[in-house]
Design a protein around this motif. Structure first.
Motif, mmCIF file in Angstrom:
data_model
loop_
_atom_site.group_PDB
_atom_site.id
_atom_site.type_symbol
_atom_site.label_atom_id
_atom_site.label_comp_id
_atom_site.label_asym_id
_atom_site.label_seq_id
_atom_site.Cartn_x
_atom_site.Cartn_y
_atom_site.Cartn_z
ATOM 1 N N HIS A 28 -7.868 5.028 0.562
ATOM 2 C CA HIS A 28 -7.496 3.932 -0.339
ATOM 3 C C HIS A 28 -6.028 3.978 -0.738
ATOM 4 O O HIS A 28 -5.636 3.345 -1.720
ATOM 5 N N GLY A 29 -5.230 4.680 0.043
ATOM 6 C CA GLY A 29 -3.802 4.770 -0.259
ATOM 7 C C GLY A 29 -3.002 3.566 0.179
ATOM 8 O O GLY A 29 -1.789 3.516 -0.044
ATOM 9 N N GLY A 30 -3.662 2.590 0.776
ATOM 10 C CA GLY A 30 -2.933 1.403 1.249
ATOM 11 C C GLY A 30 -3.110 0.182 0.376
ATOM 12 O O GLY A 30 -2.685 -0.913 0.744
ATOM 13 N N ALA A 99 -5.723 -3.193 9.757
ATOM 14 C CA ALA A 99 -5.944 -2.838 11.164
ATOM 15 C C ALA A 99 -4.997 -1.717 11.585
ATOM 16 O O ALA A 99 -5.395 -0.786 12.300
ATOM 17 N N TRP A 100 -3.745 -1.791 11.118
ATOM 18 C CA TRP A 100 -2.778 -0.728 11.425
ATOM 19 C C TRP A 100 -3.207 0.590 10.801
ATOM 20 O O TRP A 100 -3.134 1.645 11.438
ATOM 21 N N ARG A 101 -3.675 0.558 9.555
ATOM 22 C CA ARG A 101 -4.121 1.775 8.897
ATOM 23 C C ARG A 101 -5.357 2.361 9.572
ATOM 24 O O ARG A 101 -5.509 3.584 9.660
ATOM 25 N N ALA A 233 0.361 -1.476 -7.753
ATOM 26 C CA ALA A 233 1.040 -1.230 -6.482
ATOM 27 C C ALA A 233 1.966 -0.021 -6.590
ATOM 28 O O ALA A 233 1.999 0.838 -5.694
ATOM 29 N N ALA A 234 2.723 0.087 -7.689
ATOM 30 C CA ALA A 234 3.652 1.198 -7.859
ATOM 31 C C ALA A 234 2.906 2.530 -7.972
ATOM 32 O O ALA A 234 3.290 3.525 -7.347
ATOM 33 N N VAL A 235 1.836 2.555 -8.765
ATOM 34 C CA VAL A 235 1.062 3.789 -8.940
ATOM 35 C C VAL A 235 0.401 4.195 -7.626
ATOM 36 O O VAL A 235 0.431 5.376 -7.233
ATOM 37 N N ARG A 241 2.235 8.492 -1.387
ATOM 38 C CA ARG A 241 3.354 9.296 -0.902
ATOM 39 C C ARG A 241 3.158 10.775 -1.227
ATOM 40 O O ARG A 241 3.480 11.654 -0.420
ATOM 41 N N ARG A 242 2.631 11.054 -2.416
ATOM 42 C CA ARG A 242 2.377 12.440 -2.787
ATOM 43 C C ARG A 242 1.296 13.053 -1.892
ATOM 44 O O ARG A 242 1.427 14.211 -1.467
#
Length: 246
Positions: A28-30, A99-101, A233-235, A241-242
């Protein structure tokens, strides 16, 4: 069980919990990009209003509210094209992103349900708006609403899609953001003029029984709608990234 075995069991549980957390973050990072896309679409719709941020002495709101909110539009046709082209393009971008993810990470999110919800409600909106009606209801021309016909606005399909996206991404923030958009839309589009406060509300807040009106313009309300999406979106991007660095 001796201390050594207990320590190994604790380490195993901690490792499993860390693995579960990493899997969830990768899956769910996307969510940040779809949330950002919806926010950008909301903010871009400011261009549909003749006076998006500045005050004006009189307002002529065309019904249905194809721009989204009951305020003077630059062109109803341009508003119609913006939402009925922009919303499908937004979902097409989501499809390419997920689809890319899926190819890169091997994870899948139920984005088709998001697109089906948003486009389905948008089509229903067009169908209901095409039904022949009489004159514009009084509740949309005087501050004595609510009149539920004002809910024929392209903002509600977007709100519904965000709620479903939040469920698919298991994001309470996105669910709350979708509910916030729907709540603001329901208030703003069922009363007129824009930002009208009913008498019962002003009495509760220490005002008069004659009601009142906030001096905000369509652009201000669109920023308020987009703000939770930008925060989510920012969070989400920071967490993703982390997780990628770990």
């Amino acid at each position: 069980m001796d201390r050594g075995a207990a320590g190994e069991a604790a380490e195993t549980l901690a490792a499993l919990e860390q693995l579960r957390r990493r899997t969830h973050q990768r899956t769910h990072g996307g969510a940040w990009l779809p949330a950002l896309g919806v926010a950008v679409l909301l903010l871009a719709s400011m261009a549909l209003y003749r006076y998006p941020l500045s005050q004006t002495n009189s307002i002529d709101a065309d019904y249905p509210f194809w721009a989204g909110l009951p305020d003077e539009q630059v062109s109803p046709v341009a508003s119609y094209v913006f939402w009925f082209v922009g919303t499908p393009l937004l979902f097409a971008g989501m499809a390419l992103w997920y689809a890319w993810r899926a190819r890169r990470y091997g994870v899948r999110v139920a984005w088709p349900l998001v697109a089906a919800t948003g486009l389905g409600v948008l089509v229903l909106l067009a169908v209901f708006a095409a039904v022949p009606t009489g004159p514009v209801p009084v509740g949309l021309t005087l501050p004595n609403g609510p009149h539920w016909g004002g809910l024929l606005t392209p903002l509600l399909p977007l709100a519904a899609a965000v709620v479903v996206l939040g469920r698919a991404e298991r994001s309470r923030g996105l669910v709350a953001a979708g509910g916030w958009i729907a709540l603001l839309t329901a208030w703003l589009c069922t009363t007129f003029p824009l930002g009208y406060l009913p008498g019962w509300f002003t009495v509760m807040t220490g005002g008069t029984e004659f009601g009142g009106q906030l001096s905000l313009r369509p652009g201000h309300y669109l920023v308020l709608m987009a703000l939770p999406l930008l925060v989510v979106a920012a969070v989400n991007l920071a967490v993703a990234r982390r997780a990628a660095r770990d």
